[in-house]
Design a protein around this motif. Structure first.
Motif, PDB file in Angstrom:
ATOM      1  N   GLN A 115       0.830  -1.209   0.000  1.00  0.00           N
ATOM      2  CA  GLN A 115       0.000   0.000   0.000  1.00  0.00           C
ATOM      3  C   GLN A 115       0.862   1.256   0.000  1.00  0.00           C
ATOM      4  O   GLN A 115       0.543   2.245  -0.668  1.00  0.00           O
ATOM      5  N   HIS A 118       2.107   1.888  -3.473  1.00  0.00           N
ATOM      6  CA  HIS A 118       1.075   2.516  -4.297  1.00  0.00           C
ATOM      7  C   HIS A 118       0.943   4.000  -3.973  1.00  0.00           C
ATOM      8  O   HIS A 118       0.692   4.812  -4.868  1.00  0.00           O
ATOM      9  N   THR A 119       1.120   4.347  -2.717  1.00  0.00           N
ATOM     10  CA  THR A 119       1.074   5.763  -2.341  1.00  0.00           C
ATOM     11  C   THR A 119       2.206   6.530  -3.014  1.00  0.00           C
ATOM     12  O   THR A 119       2.007   7.632  -3.543  1.00  0.00           O
ATOM     13  N   ASP A 122       1.230   6.917  -6.654  1.00  0.00           N
ATOM     14  CA  ASP A 122       0.122   7.842  -6.884  1.00  0.00           C
ATOM     15  C   ASP A 122       0.501   9.291  -6.591  1.00  0.00           C
ATOM     16  O   ASP A 122      -0.074  10.218  -7.154  1.00  0.00           O
ATOM     17  N   LYS A 123       1.459   9.484  -5.686  1.00  0.00           N
ATOM     18  CA  LYS A 123       1.912  10.834  -5.332  1.00  0.00           C
ATOM     19  C   LYS A 123       3.316  11.082  -5.873  1.00  0.00           C
ATOM     20  O   LYS A 123       4.169  11.666  -5.204  1.00  0.00           O
ATOM     21  N   VAL A 128       6.889  13.150  -0.406  1.00  0.00           N
ATOM     22  CA  VAL A 128       6.246  12.246   0.545  1.00  0.00           C
ATOM     23  C   VAL A 128       7.176  12.028   1.733  1.00  0.00           C
ATOM     24  O   VAL A 128       8.355  11.701   1.570  1.00  0.00           O
ATOM     25  N   LEU A 133       4.350   7.636   5.900  1.00  0.00           N
ATOM     26  CA  LEU A 133       4.107   6.296   5.371  1.00  0.00           C
ATOM     27  C   LEU A 133       4.180   5.261   6.488  1.00  0.00           C
ATOM     28  O   LEU A 133       3.384   4.311   6.532  1.00  0.00           O
TER      29      LEU A 133
END
Length: 223
Positions: A115, A118-119, A122-123, A128, A133
């Motif tokens: 997950q 994927h973050t 997507d970003k 980030v 996270l």
């Protein structure tokens, strides 16, 4: 996360591809029926992706799945059986142990790392924070780093950098973007920093890399 690009295709010799999403519950049932134990050697850890040749049985399953598209009302009744066959032939094939191990990654902490991956994807253009996270994964930063590296082989920030550079390369080559716009599109504030990191990863500057690729026969076919 992955990307693929078809570089050799034409009206006379079209490229045909199909993507089949494996049904986790059916795959898990088949793993249990075949009594496949998870791999224990760290050297044998599952790879995130690999390539294999389809055997005649898998090709037959694929063809029957395609044929079902012509009969929509039959899909919910017949496709689960085809999926069971696909899972069986994959698990009993040469990469069966790797596929079984990938299925095991869908649970627990590994799923939380997936997950997080994927973050990052997507970003892609955003900054980030790894701390965020780790909090989202309900782990300490140290545990998150260790788990992330065990799956991807690199740190979260290095992973995001690779995602950015691969995306930049794609837009440079296939969209004809300028170096400046490619750097900006993937989240770099400094073009010089982008060029340095691009050169370290691909072995030449963004501009030279794009020009070199466009001069190849594959590029001529693509265009």
């Amino acid at each position: 996360p992955s990307r693929g690009t078809v570089v050799l295709a034409s009206a006379e010799a079209p490229y045909l591809g199909i993507q089949i999403a494996l049904d986790f519950s059916i795959m898990q049932e088949m793993v249990e029926e075949l009594d496949m134990s998870p791999l224990t050697s760290r050297k044998a850890r599952a790879r995130g992706a690999f390539v294999l040749d389809l055997n005649p049985q898998l090709l037959d399953c694929t063809q029957r799945a395609i044929n079902l598209l012509e009969i929509p009302e039959a899909i919910p009744r017949l496709y689960p059986g085809i999926m069971r066959e696909v899972c069986y032939w994959l698990l009993t094939g040469p990469e069966g142990s790797q596929i079984s191990e990938i299925m095991m990654m869908a649970n627990g902490q590994n799923q939380k790392i997936v997950q997080a991956i994927h973050t990052l994807r997507d970003k892609l253009r955003e900054t980030v924070q790894v701390e965020g996270l780790a909090v989202a994964a309900n782990m300490s930063q140290a545990t998150f780093h260790r788990q992330f590296k065990s799956i991807t082989g690199i740190t979260p920030l290095a992973y995001q950098k690779q995602l950015r550079l691969h995306e930049a390369r794609r837009v440079l080559i296939f969209r004809g973007a300028t170096v400046e716009s490619a750097a900006r599109d993937v989240g770099y504030a400094s073009v010089s920093q982008f060029s340095r990191e691009y050169s370290r990863m691909f072995g030449r500057s963004p501009r030279r890399d794009a020009q070199s690729w466009k001069s190849t026969p594959a590029a001529a076919v693509h265009e």
